[in-house]
Design an enzyme around this catalytic site. Sequence first.
Site, PDB file in Angstrom:
ATOM      1  N   LYS A  13     -26.774 -26.226   9.050  1.00  8.32           N
ATOM      2  CA  LYS A  13     -27.957 -26.955   9.551  1.00  8.32           C
ATOM      3  C   LYS A  13     -27.572 -28.429   9.556  1.00  8.32           C
ATOM      4  O   LYS A  13     -26.556 -28.998   8.903  1.00  8.32           O
ATOM      5  CB  LYS A  13     -29.195 -26.736   8.899  1.00  8.32           C
ATOM      6  N   PHE A  61     -45.780 -25.373  10.414  1.00  7.96           N
ATOM      7  CA  PHE A  61     -44.444 -26.039  10.052  1.00  7.96           C
ATOM      8  C   PHE A  61     -43.443 -26.202  11.292  1.00  7.96           C
ATOM      9  O   PHE A  61     -42.475 -27.089  11.192  1.00  7.96           O
ATOM     10  CB  PHE A  61     -43.957 -25.490   8.769  1.00  7.96           C
ATOM     11  N   ARG A  89     -26.306 -13.289   3.266  1.00  6.24           N
ATOM     12  CA  ARG A  89     -27.376 -13.831   2.511  1.00  6.24           C
ATOM     13  C   ARG A  89     -27.407 -14.144   1.266  1.00  6.24           C
ATOM     14  O   ARG A  89     -27.952 -15.056   0.693  1.00  6.24           O
ATOM     15  CB  ARG A  89     -28.467 -12.821   2.638  1.00  6.24           C
ATOM     16  N   THR A  95     -33.809 -18.696   0.494  1.00  4.33           N
ATOM     17  CA  THR A  95     -34.146 -19.613   1.452  1.00  4.33           C
ATOM     18  C   THR A  95     -34.753 -21.125   0.567  1.00  4.33           C
ATOM     19  O   THR A  95     -34.275 -21.907   1.188  1.00  4.33           O
ATOM     20  CB  THR A  95     -35.219 -19.115   2.236  1.00  4.33           C
ATOM     21  N   ARG A 106     -26.958 -22.642  -1.484  1.00  6.47           N
ATOM     22  CA  ARG A 106     -28.014 -23.255  -1.391  1.00  6.47           C
ATOM     23  C   ARG A 106     -28.452 -23.787  -2.943  1.00  6.47           C
ATOM     24  O   ARG A 106     -28.864 -24.832  -3.138  1.00  6.47           O
ATOM     25  CB  ARG A 106     -29.277 -22.293  -1.035  1.00  6.47           C
ATOM     26  N   ASN A 116     -32.550 -26.925   3.564  1.00  3.88           N
ATOM     27  CA  ASN A 116     -31.788 -25.750   2.874  1.00  3.88           C
ATOM     28  C   ASN A 116     -30.342 -25.418   3.497  1.00  3.88           C
ATOM     29  O   ASN A 116     -29.759 -24.575   3.161  1.00  3.88           O
ATOM     30  CB  ASN A 116     -32.560 -24.527   2.646  1.00  3.88           C
ATOM     31  N   HIS A 119     -28.431 -21.380   7.601  1.00  7.77           N
ATOM     32  CA  HIS A 119     -29.399 -20.219   7.986  1.00  7.77           C
ATOM     33  C   HIS A 119     -28.335 -19.442   8.060  1.00  7.77           C
ATOM     34  O   HIS A 119     -27.104 -19.029   8.479  1.00  7.77           O
ATOM     35  CB  HIS A 119     -29.896 -20.560   9.487  1.00  7.77           C
TER      36      HIS A 119
END
EC number: 2.7.4.6
Length: 153
Positions: A13, A61, A89, A95, A106, A116, A119
């Site tokens: 991100k 959000f 993951r 998350t 993360r 975070n 993705h």
Amino acid sequence: MSSQTERTFIAVKPDGVQRGLVSQILSRFEKKGYKLVAIKLVKADDKLLEQHYAEHVGKPFFPKMVSFMKSGPILATVWEGKDVVRQGRTILGATNPLGSAPGTIRGDFGIDLGRNVCHGSDSVDSAEREINLWFKKEELVDWESNQAKWIYE
């Protein structure tokens, strides 16, 4: 791609790109033994983000999330390997970075839920949908990794 391998979509991100974390994030997947089959730097628009986050459209959000995702470049990647969706993951961590274990991306680089860093697709079906959103078929490179024989039986 063999019947045991799958593909996943992993995006760094804007916060991860701006903080200079790209190489460290990519290296986690490479060191695990996964094969990079597509990569590009993208400035996402509203349409792409609304399709990508379709399940969140209308939630309170959502506008803030889209604004953040448009605030800078996103590094879009596709990785291939055995169990890569689930393992991807795990490599990313929870998350919410505060709930992520040390040693995860993360857990090591994130603090706030809204920043975070990455993705990752949450299922094989989601991975296929997301890969098709972010990449054209001809952008996915099918190649044989010489190290595969050292990773897989």
